[in-house]
Each structure stands twice: as C-alpha cells, then as structure tokens.
Design a protein around this motif. Structure first.
Motif, mmCIF file in Angstrom:
data_model
loop_
_atom_site.group_PDB
_atom_site.id
_atom_site.type_symbol
_atom_site.label_atom_id
_atom_site.label_comp_id
_atom_site.label_asym_id
_atom_site.label_seq_id
_atom_site.Cartn_x
_atom_site.Cartn_y
_atom_site.Cartn_z
ATOM 1 N N SER A 442 11.043 1.185 4.573
ATOM 2 C CA SER A 442 9.958 0.321 4.121
ATOM 3 C C SER A 442 8.657 1.106 4.197
ATOM 4 C CB SER A 442 9.873 -0.951 4.967
ATOM 5 O OG SER A 442 9.646 -0.635 6.327
ATOM 6 N N GLY A 443 7.685 0.663 3.425
ATOM 7 C CA GLY A 443 6.416 1.379 3.396
ATOM 8 C C GLY A 443 5.492 0.865 2.313
ATOM 9 N N HIS A 444 6.044 0.256 1.266
ATOM 10 C CA HIS A 444 5.217 -0.326 0.214
ATOM 11 C C HIS A 444 4.532 -1.587 0.741
ATOM 12 C CE1 HIS A 444 6.172 2.196 -3.253
ATOM 13 N NE2 HIS A 444 7.426 2.235 -2.830
ATOM 14 N N THR A 445 3.419 -1.922 0.119
ATOM 15 C CA THR A 445 2.656 -3.104 0.549
ATOM 16 C C THR A 445 2.897 -4.309 -0.351
ATOM 17 O OG1 THR A 445 0.727 -2.351 -0.734
ATOM 18 C CG2 THR A 445 0.855 -1.686 1.584
ATOM 19 N N HIS A 446 3.650 -4.110 -1.439
ATOM 20 C CA HIS A 446 4.018 -5.218 -2.318
ATOM 21 C C HIS A 446 5.487 -5.077 -2.696
ATOM 22 C CE1 HIS A 446 -0.365 -5.442 -2.696
ATOM 23 N NE2 HIS A 446 -0.202 -6.683 -3.143
ATOM 24 N N SER A 447 5.973 -6.011 -3.503
ATOM 25 C CA SER A 447 7.367 -5.973 -3.932
ATOM 26 C C SER A 447 7.690 -4.647 -4.607
ATOM 27 C CB SER A 447 7.651 -7.116 -4.911
ATOM 28 O OG SER A 447 7.498 -8.360 -4.275
ATOM 29 N N VAL A 448 8.885 -4.137 -4.312
ATOM 30 C CA VAL A 448 9.352 -2.888 -4.914
ATOM 31 C C VAL A 448 10.191 -3.269 -6.129
ATOM 32 C CG1 VAL A 448 10.514 -0.690 -4.525
ATOM 33 C CG2 VAL A 448 9.400 -1.878 -2.623
ATOM 34 N N GLY A 449 9.672 -3.002 -7.325
ATOM 35 C CA GLY A 449 10.298 -3.512 -8.538
ATOM 36 C C GLY A 449 11.179 -2.535 -9.279
ATOM 37 N N THR A 450 11.135 -1.239 -8.943
ATOM 38 C CA THR A 450 11.955 -0.264 -9.650
ATOM 39 C C THR A 450 12.339 0.860 -8.699
ATOM 40 O OG1 THR A 450 12.044 1.246 -11.543
ATOM 41 C CG2 THR A 450 9.902 0.948 -10.500
ATOM 42 N N ILE A 451 13.513 1.443 -8.929
ATOM 43 C CA ILE A 451 14.036 2.505 -8.066
ATOM 44 C C ILE A 451 14.826 3.477 -8.925
ATOM 45 C CG2 ILE A 451 16.195 1.311 -7.483
ATOM 46 C CD1 ILE A 451 15.725 2.336 -4.559
ATOM 47 N N CYS A 452 14.796 4.761 -8.567
ATOM 48 C CA CYS A 452 15.496 5.776 -9.346
ATOM 49 C C CYS A 452 16.020 6.859 -8.411
ATOM 50 C CB CYS A 452 14.568 6.391 -10.396
ATOM 51 S SG CYS A 452 15.418 7.461 -11.573
ATOM 52 N N CYS A 453 17.276 7.264 -8.631
ATOM 53 C CA CYS A 453 17.916 8.260 -7.782
ATOM 54 C C CYS A 453 17.862 9.634 -8.439
ATOM 55 C CB CYS A 453 19.375 7.885 -7.532
ATOM 56 S SG CYS A 453 19.589 6.286 -6.719
ATOM 57 N N SER A 454 17.986 10.672 -7.621
ATOM 58 C CA SER A 454 18.038 12.034 -8.130
ATOM 59 C C SER A 454 19.290 12.205 -8.982
ATOM 60 C CB SER A 454 18.037 13.037 -6.973
ATOM 61 O OG SER A 454 19.086 12.734 -6.057
ATOM 62 N N ARG A 455 19.241 13.131 -9.951
ATOM 63 C CA ARG A 455 20.310 13.276 -10.925
ATOM 64 C C ARG A 455 21.274 14.418 -10.623
ATOM 65 N NH1 ARG A 455 20.248 8.412 -11.963
ATOM 66 N NH2 ARG A 455 18.476 7.599 -13.121
ATOM 67 N N LEU A 456 20.768 15.559 -10.138
ATOM 68 C CA LEU A 456 21.638 16.701 -9.921
ATOM 69 C C LEU A 456 22.527 16.520 -8.701
ATOM 70 C CD1 LEU A 456 19.444 19.847 -10.713
ATOM 71 C CD2 LEU A 456 21.405 18.967 -11.984
ATOM 72 N N LYS A 457 21.948 16.115 -7.598
ATOM 73 C CA LYS A 457 22.708 15.894 -6.374
ATOM 74 C C LYS A 457 22.020 14.814 -5.555
ATOM 75 C CE LYS A 457 20.350 19.760 -4.075
ATOM 76 N NZ LYS A 457 20.534 21.013 -3.323
ATOM 77 N N GLU A 458 22.692 14.353 -4.523
ATOM 78 C CA GLU A 458 22.188 13.249 -3.711
ATOM 79 C C GLU A 458 21.134 13.770 -2.730
ATOM 80 O OE1 GLU A 458 25.891 12.115 -2.087
ATOM 81 O OE2 GLU A 458 26.478 10.867 -3.781
ATOM 82 N N SER A 459 19.909 13.975 -3.242
ATOM 83 C CA SER A 459 18.887 14.603 -2.408
ATOM 84 C C SER A 459 17.679 13.709 -2.153
ATOM 85 C CB SER A 459 18.417 15.914 -3.051
ATOM 86 O OG SER A 459 17.953 15.671 -4.375
ATOM 87 N N PHE A 460 17.328 12.820 -3.099
ATOM 88 C CA PHE A 460 16.152 11.992 -2.906
ATOM 89 C C PHE A 460 16.243 10.778 -3.811
ATOM 90 C CE2 PHE A 460 15.072 14.831 -6.383
ATOM 91 C CZ PHE A 460 14.467 13.993 -7.301
ATOM 92 N N LEU A 461 15.334 9.834 -3.572
ATOM 93 C CA LEU A 461 15.163 8.710 -4.492
ATOM 94 C C LEU A 461 13.683 8.377 -4.560
ATOM 95 C CD1 LEU A 461 14.681 5.766 -2.804
ATOM 96 C CD2 LEU A 461 17.043 6.191 -2.206
ATOM 97 N N LEU A 462 13.296 7.699 -5.631
ATOM 98 C CA LEU A 462 11.907 7.336 -5.866
ATOM 99 C C LEU A 462 11.811 5.833 -6.069
ATOM 100 C CD1 LEU A 462 11.721 10.245 -8.196
ATOM 101 C CD2 LEU A 462 9.754 9.934 -6.712
ATOM 102 N N THR A 463 10.713 5.237 -5.625
ATOM 103 C CA THR A 463 10.493 3.805 -5.783
ATOM 104 C C THR A 463 9.113 3.562 -6.363
ATOM 105 O OG1 THR A 463 9.681 3.645 -3.499
ATOM 106 C CG2 THR A 463 12.008 3.167 -3.874
ATOM 107 N N GLY A 464 9.018 2.514 -7.183
ATOM 108 C CA GLY A 464 7.738 2.084 -7.740
ATOM 109 C C GLY A 464 7.494 0.632 -7.403
ATOM 110 N N SER A 465 6.231 0.287 -7.145
ATOM 111 C CA SER A 465 5.929 -1.033 -6.602
ATOM 112 C C SER A 465 4.767 -1.691 -7.337
ATOM 113 C CB SER A 465 5.600 -0.906 -5.111
ATOM 114 O OG SER A 465 5.053 -2.095 -4.591
ATOM 115 N N GLN A 466 4.591 -2.973 -7.038
ATOM 116 C CA GLN A 466 3.428 -3.693 -7.537
ATOM 117 C C GLN A 466 2.129 -3.200 -6.910
ATOM 118 O OE1 GLN A 466 4.029 -7.887 -6.979
ATOM 119 N NE2 GLN A 466 5.520 -8.065 -8.643
#
Length: 824
Positions: A442-466
C-alpha cells in the motif's frame, strides 16, 4: 510502420462465442436434490438447474406468463418440481425434460411466498402474501385445504415428517409458528417464543427413526408402492429467528424444550443427524444443530447445554452474511448462500468446502487469462470478491478482495490486483489450481484503478491511481523463490519509484515488450511515454477529444494504441509521437483495445456493448461482435492468440474463439461441393435425366440453377408431359422450395412463363388442402398474386393490340391493280 513478413501474419476474420458465464442466481431460494447431483435456484423469471459436478447450466425453466418466480420446491422423490409466479399461477414440471405437465391458478389473492412438499411427495403446501395457507394434492390435481388465520405474509411452511400425523407448520410475520391439523382443518397450537421473524424450521432425525415395509398392514401408496410406516421417537422441531435465538420444540407437547442464544441474527438453522462427528465437535449422539447468519460463518451448537462446539474458521478478507443454508441428508452435503449470491457446497460431516459457484458477478470490471496454458480466468467485479474460474469445468474459487483491475505475469502463475482500499496484492496459483495471496502493498492515497506487470520476466509491477501518480513496485527475491512457503503469510511490497504523471485520474498503464518503456493514459485526454525504471518523461500523445480508457503497445512494431471516450482508437508512432491512424466505428466510448494477429489487427470493446475487429493496414472494421448488453470493461487475449475473453456491466463473461480457419475450411469445402454438384447437374441435363437434375438443383438452393433445369425441360419436344411428370414426382419439401423459387422468377417478365408453367402443374394436380398445408404457402401466394395480375394485364393488352391489327388488316380496301393489256 513496418509490414509483417509474408506468411508470418494471418488476418483474423471472425470470432464465435465458445462459452458464457452468465448470472444464474440473483437471490431467493436455492435447493439441492436428494442425490446432490443437481442444484436448483431462482433467477428472475426462471428456475435454473445446474449440474453440481461440472457447474454447467443444464436447463432453465420459465413459465409461459414470463413473470418472476416467487417460490418453488422439489419433491423429496426428485420427480416433481413446482414453481409459483407473480401472476398467481402454479406450474408443475417434469424438470428433466423441461416440460410443464400441469398449470393451475394458485387461488391466493397475492403472490405465493413459500412452498413445501410432504415426505410422500403427494401433498404440496403454499403460503401466500395474503396470509392464507393452501394444500394441494399433486397426484389427483385438486386443492384439499384452505387455512386462514395467519396475519401478513406466510414465509415458511413445512409438513410434519410423519405423513400419518397430517400436520402442517407455518410461520408468518407475527413471529409465531402455527400448527395445523389437516384432518380437522383447524389450528392445534400457536408457538410463541420468538420476538422477531422466524427464518427456518427444521425437524430432527434422531437415529431412532425406523422405516418398515407395511404392505398388507397399511396397504399400497403412491404408484402401487408399499406404504412406509414411520415410527418416530423423540421428534423435535428447531426454529431460528433474527432475534438471535434458536428454540427446540417438543412436538408431543408443543412446548419449548430449550432456548439457545446464538448471538447473531440467524437466517437458517439445520438439525444435524444424531451421530458423532468429531470434525464438528459432536462427540455424543445428542441433539446438535448448525446455524448460519449475519456473521458469515457456520457454527455447531449442542442443544442440551446451549454451547457452541464448533466455529468455522473465518475466511480471509471481508466476511459475507449467509442468507440461506440447507442440508441434503442423503447426499451428505450442506449448501450455503452468501449475501452477494455465491453458493458454497460443504461436506456435511466435516464442513470441508467441496464446490463454489458464483451466482451473480455484479458489474465485471476486468478479466484475464491465467495459468501457463490459459486454463483459468480471473475476474474482478464490482463486489468484494475476486473470482477464479477453471475454464474446463467452470469450478470457481472466491477470494475476498475489492478489486478494480488485474494483470498477469508472463509465466501465468502469478497475477496482481489493485483495489479501492488503495492496496495492491500479488496472488500465486499452484499446479492444483489453488490460488493464495503471496504479497501485498500500500502507498497510494486514493483508489488504485490500473495495474501492469513486467513483460520479460517477473521483476516488477506498476500501479496508477486516482491520486495521479504511478508507482513502481519491485518483486522481492523471496517471492520468486520456489521454496517460499505460502503459510508464512503475504510478503510486504515497497514502492521503489513514485511519479506524478497526469493532472487527472490515470485510467491505464502499459509496459513495452522489452520492459524499458511505460505508457500512461489519463482522463486529461493525453497519453504519455516514460522511460523505466526512473519514470522519465519522453513525450506526450495529444489528439483525443475526451479522456483515455486504455493504452497498449504493439508486440511487433514501435506503435502505441490508445482507446478514448471520444469513440475512436488511435495509433501513434513512438519515434516522433505522431498519429499514424484513427479508427472510427464505435458509437460510444472505447474501453479496451488489444493487438491480435501479431500486431496486424486490433480488437476493441466499447460501452456500446460491441467488440470490433480492425485490420490496421486497410483501416477497415472486419467484424462487429455483439453478445454483451452493456459496457464491455474487460478484454484479454490468450497466449496462442486463438481465444479472447470479455466481461461487462451485464455480469456476463464470454469466451470467444477465433473461427477464421474453421470458416475458411468450411467455405472451401462448400465451394468444392458446389463444383462437384454443378458438374453432376450438367451431366444429368445432358443425359435428359430431368427428375434427378431438378432434385439436385433444389438441394443446391440456387433459384437460377433450378430455373435452368426447368427451361431445359420446357425446350424438350414433349415439354408439357415431361414437366408434369418431373414436378409431380418431387418430394413435398422439394415442391415447397420450388414454389418459393417461383416467387423470384415471377417478378421478371422474361422468366414469368416458366414460373407460371410450374404453378399450372401444381394447381392442376395438387388438391387445395394439400397446397394450403405447404410451409409458408400463404406468404408465397401473397407474393405471387400482384405480379401474376400484372403479367395477365400485359398479355391482355398485347392480345387486344393483336386483335386490333388483325381487324385493320381484314378491313383495308386496296385499289384493284390495272389490267394488263393483251400482248399484241
């Protein structure tokens, strides 16, 4: 944009619906048959029947009035199902065949609220919203009793388990339980110890019940079977209510034997078989019962001491209120229903979860294929549940998390979710198909509306919020280790990078195939390109007139696709951020877009409920697919690019299959067959085998080819006789087709003579009764009459003109020729 190499890309032409996961339960009664093989539940105007083993919907039963079903019940012998509709009609079903065997009026003045069979499956009791209780003989088809005295809605009815006692129990809104004598047609007792509505009635089966064949003692019962003499000892009635108590009643004295406080509003209570069940804390053969209520857990109580001997472990996440619970004793299964319409099947002796069914998925917000072979799908809906379905059996796992968006890592075992509670979670599916949460952050201050995972290998993910920020979350090494134990609890995730990217809500994120670029789409009508992992801004894509719902990188070219609320899809070049193409065709917002056919085509979904398949090179919409009734929020394509999955606001999840190759092969087979038949037809005409030629031409369903055969017959020197002989030897279905073709020919003055010749044969040699029995003959005659009248009028005018010319010819007076002088 680079063109794909020849032979590498294959354009798709069509998708077909392969499977649907639709709502089948929207609240109300749910019931298992005695074998535990079938599940019956209400869904609006229908009673749906599910196969418990496969989860497949076997049949939907709907009355002719198409009104909502207010009550139903399945007989104890599993043979008869009776439904009651809001139109005050009762329908008796042969449910295996899906046919109504009897339909009659309920005679209640308000809809039927409750219904129950007796143990012999011959009597049916109905409780109405008018306060009346009626009893019906299902075998002889007549009403036997009309019992009045209950104030308000009668929401519970139940027969005494001993059919020789002829007792009926009912409960209405006055919180009391009435005992009716069917023999005396009177109320024997009123049980009044509850302080709120009674929610369930359950009878004990205490192990002292003996079933003895009594042929020759009490005669034969229904269908000639020996009657069963039920000797019941120590029979009790258990009632539950929302007053947080359960009461055990002695059915000999109709007195409360024990009042057990259960400290929750109980929606259902079930008396358990009087036999030890160590897994449930039942160590002796005394009376025990199970309760289900607003705490969302099952508990087992000992009636004698009033103590809770077993409490079901709380499921992780939010608890769900239980609204229904029933025991199928013969099958040893317990069915419970949650407030959000999920149905759970437990093994009765241990409360081990056997099956889960998602009756209603609310509004589907996102959907993804899951597993290395896309064997599962994970669904996020507007409810506190995340659902994982196995596609082959539709077995469902229900995970508690309020999810807005999903994404799956490359290998398919890990997937990530983001939620309204500003948190993210990572889930792992094992080889057995079981899913568990392995990390959260957790860390966002509003609802997290979108998420995307890394494509080459399981290394990271990204989140976008309101909150207009994007966060990058690296995956810990411990999470990727195969030795990590799930029981150790979820690993805590920490964000590595936080970047404010837009001035309004971020609706979509996409990571490039090489994990070096990030695209963001926002409600501020722009998309932006960022360099990873520092999230450095590279450029802005501007051109849409309204907010962006989705962004996607091409898998083969340096191109970005954006879907917008302005109803368009745009393709952008990553080098100079210019717009390459614009696709217009959706009548409303485009919500999702995906590259298919190795980047040569696009598949899009919109709030108009449509899916569209686009070919990028030609800018053409190849196909429009219509199977949803509302916004299509979720769209995802399989790894092999041969399936797509969609989910929408209509609560439907649809699996689409690419049928391009199958349709092309079918079309090619049809063309080859047509060529062979055409050659055969030419041979038959050459050999003057007119009957077979005409039959073959009709089977081709080509009016012009049939006309060619008719014209060939009429060119024969003995045309009239051969036409009659050929047409009259056709089968009835062939004559019907020939008559339909005549309608087409009759519209053309060049071919009307052939049509009239065929009509003449049929009218002269077929009886009027036979002609009127032809399929669609009335419409055919209505189409033939206007043109036939027009042809006869033309012929009449031609005949009149010819007669006038003949008259002129005969009346013309020519001057006599001068006489030739005789030769000198």
């Amino acid at each position: 944009m680079a063109e794909p190499a020849a032979g590498v890309s294959r354009f798709k032409a069509n998708y077909a619906v392969e499977r649907k996961i639709e709502p089948f339960y929207k609240g109300g009664k749910a019931q298992l048959d005695q074998t535990g093989h079938h599940l019956f539940c209400v869904c609006g105007t229908k009673v749906n029947i599910l196969d418990v083993a496969s989860g497949a919907l076997l049949r939907s039963l709907e009355q002719e009035d198409q009104e909502d079903i207010t009550a139903f019940d399945l007989s104890p012998d599993n043979e008869v199902l009776v439904t009651a509709s809001r139109a005050l009609l009762l329908a008796q079903w042969a449910w295996r065949e899906g046919t109504v065997t009897r339909l009659w009026k309920a005679i209640h003045t308000a809809p039927v609220a409750s219904m129950a069979f007796d143990t012999t499956s011959t009597l049916l009791a109905t409780g109405g919203c008018d306060g009346a209780v009626r009893v019906w003989d299902i075998v002889q088809h007549y009403g036997t009793h009309h019992l009045r005295g209950s104030p308000g809605v009668v929401h519970l009815v139940a027969f005494h388990p001993d059919p020789t006692r002829l007792l009926l129990f009912s409960s209405a809104v006055d919180t009391s339980i009435r005992v009716w004598s069917l023999q005396d047609r009177s109320c024997l007792a009123v049980l009044t110890s509850h302080y709120s509505a009674v929610t369930s009635l359950s009878f004990s089966e205490d192990g002292h019940t003996m079933l003895r064949s009594a042929a020759g003692h009490t005669g034969l019962g229904r269908k000639g079977r020996p009657r069963l003499n039920l000797e019941l000892r120590n029979l009790f009635l258990l009632s539950s209510g929302r007053d947080k108590i359960c009461i055990v009643w002695d059915l000999q004295s109709y007195q409360a034997k024990r009042t057990v406080p259960v400290f929750e509003s109980v929606e259902a209570a079930v008396l358990l078989p009087e036999e030890p069940a160590p897994a449930l804390g039942v160590k002796n053969s005394g009376l025990h019962f199970l309760t289900a209520g607003d705490q969302g857990i099952l508990r087992v109580w000992e009636a004698a001491s009033g103590q809770c001997v077993y409490t079901q472990p709380q499921m992780p996440g939010l608890g769900q209120e239980l609204t229904h619970c029933t025991l199928a004793r013969s099958a040893g299964l317990l069915l419970t229903v949650t407030a959000d319409h999920n149905l759970l099947l437990y093994e009765a002796c241990s409360l081990q979860l056997q099956k889960q069914f998602a009756g209603y998925s609310e509004e589907v917000l996102d959907v993804r294929f899951l597993g290395p072979n896309d064997s599962h799908i994970v669904v996020a809906s507007n409810s506190p549940c995340l659902k994982v379905f196995e596609l082959q059996t539709l077995a469902c796992q229900i995970l508690h998390d309020i999810v807005l968006a999903l994404d799956v890592f490359r290998k398919g075992w890990l997937f990530a979710s983001c939620a309204k509670d500003q948190s993210i979670r990572i889930w792992r599916m094992n080889k057995a198909g079981q899913v568990a949460c392995v990390a959260q952050g957790s860390g966002h201050t509003h609802s997290v509306g979108t998420i995307c995972c890394s494509r080459l290998k399981e290394s990271f993910l990204l989140t976008g919020s309101q909150d207009c920020t994007v966060k990058l979350w690296p995956l810990p090494e411990a999470l990727l280790s195969k030795n990590t134990a799930v029981d150790s609890g979820p690993i805590l995730l920490q964000a590595q990078t936080t970047q404010r990217c837009h001035d309004k809500d971020i609706n979509s994120l996409a990571v490039s195939p090489n994990d070096k670029l990030l695209a963001t789409g926002s409600q501020d009508r722009t998309a932006k390109l960022w360099a990873l992992p520092q999230c450095q801004l590279l450029g802005v894509f501007s051109g849409h007139r309204r907010g962006l719902w989705n962004v996607q990188f091409s898998p083969t070219d340096q191109v970005l696709a954006t879907a917008s609320a302005d109803g368009t899809i745009k393709l952008w070049a990553l080098q100079d951020f210019s717009c390459l193409k614009t696709f217009e065709g959706h009548d409303a917002s485009v919500l999702k877009v995906a590259f298919v056919s190795r980047g040569s085509q696009l598949l899009s979904s919109g709030s108009d409920g449509l899916l569209k398949l686009w070919t990028i090179k030609s800018n053409e919409c190849v196909r429009t697919l219509d199977a949803h009734e509302d916004k299509v929020w979720g769209l995802h394509c399989s790894r092999l690019d041969d399936h797509a999955i969609t989910g929408g606001s209509d609560s439907r999840i649809i699996l689409w299959k690419d049928v391009t190759e199958a349709e092309q092969a079918e079309e090619q087979a049809k063309r080859e067959e047509q060529v062979i038949k055409q050659q055969e037809l030419d041979n038959l005409l050459h050999e003057k085998r007119y009957l077979r030629a005409l039959g073959l031409a009709i089977s081709l369903d080509r009016p012009h080819t049939v006309l060619t055969v008719i014209q060939a017959i009429r060119r024969d020197p003995e045309a009239c006789e051969k036409l009659e002989a050929t047409v009259l030897r056709l089968r009835r279905d062939q004559k019907e087709a020939l008559l339909r073709f005549c309608v087409t020919w009759n519209t053309n003055s060049r071919h009307c003579h052939d049509a009239q010749a065929v009509l003449g044969v049929l009218l002269r040699h077929e009886a009027p009764e036979e002609l009127l029995a032809y399929d669609g003959v009335r419409g055919t005659l209505e189409a033939l009459l206007p043109y036939t009248e027009r042809h006869f009028q033309r012929l009449s005018r031609t005949l009149q003109a010819a007669t006038f010319l003949d008259f002129l010819w005969h009346n013309m007076k020519l001057s006599p020729l001068p006489a030739v002088p005789p030769a000198l």
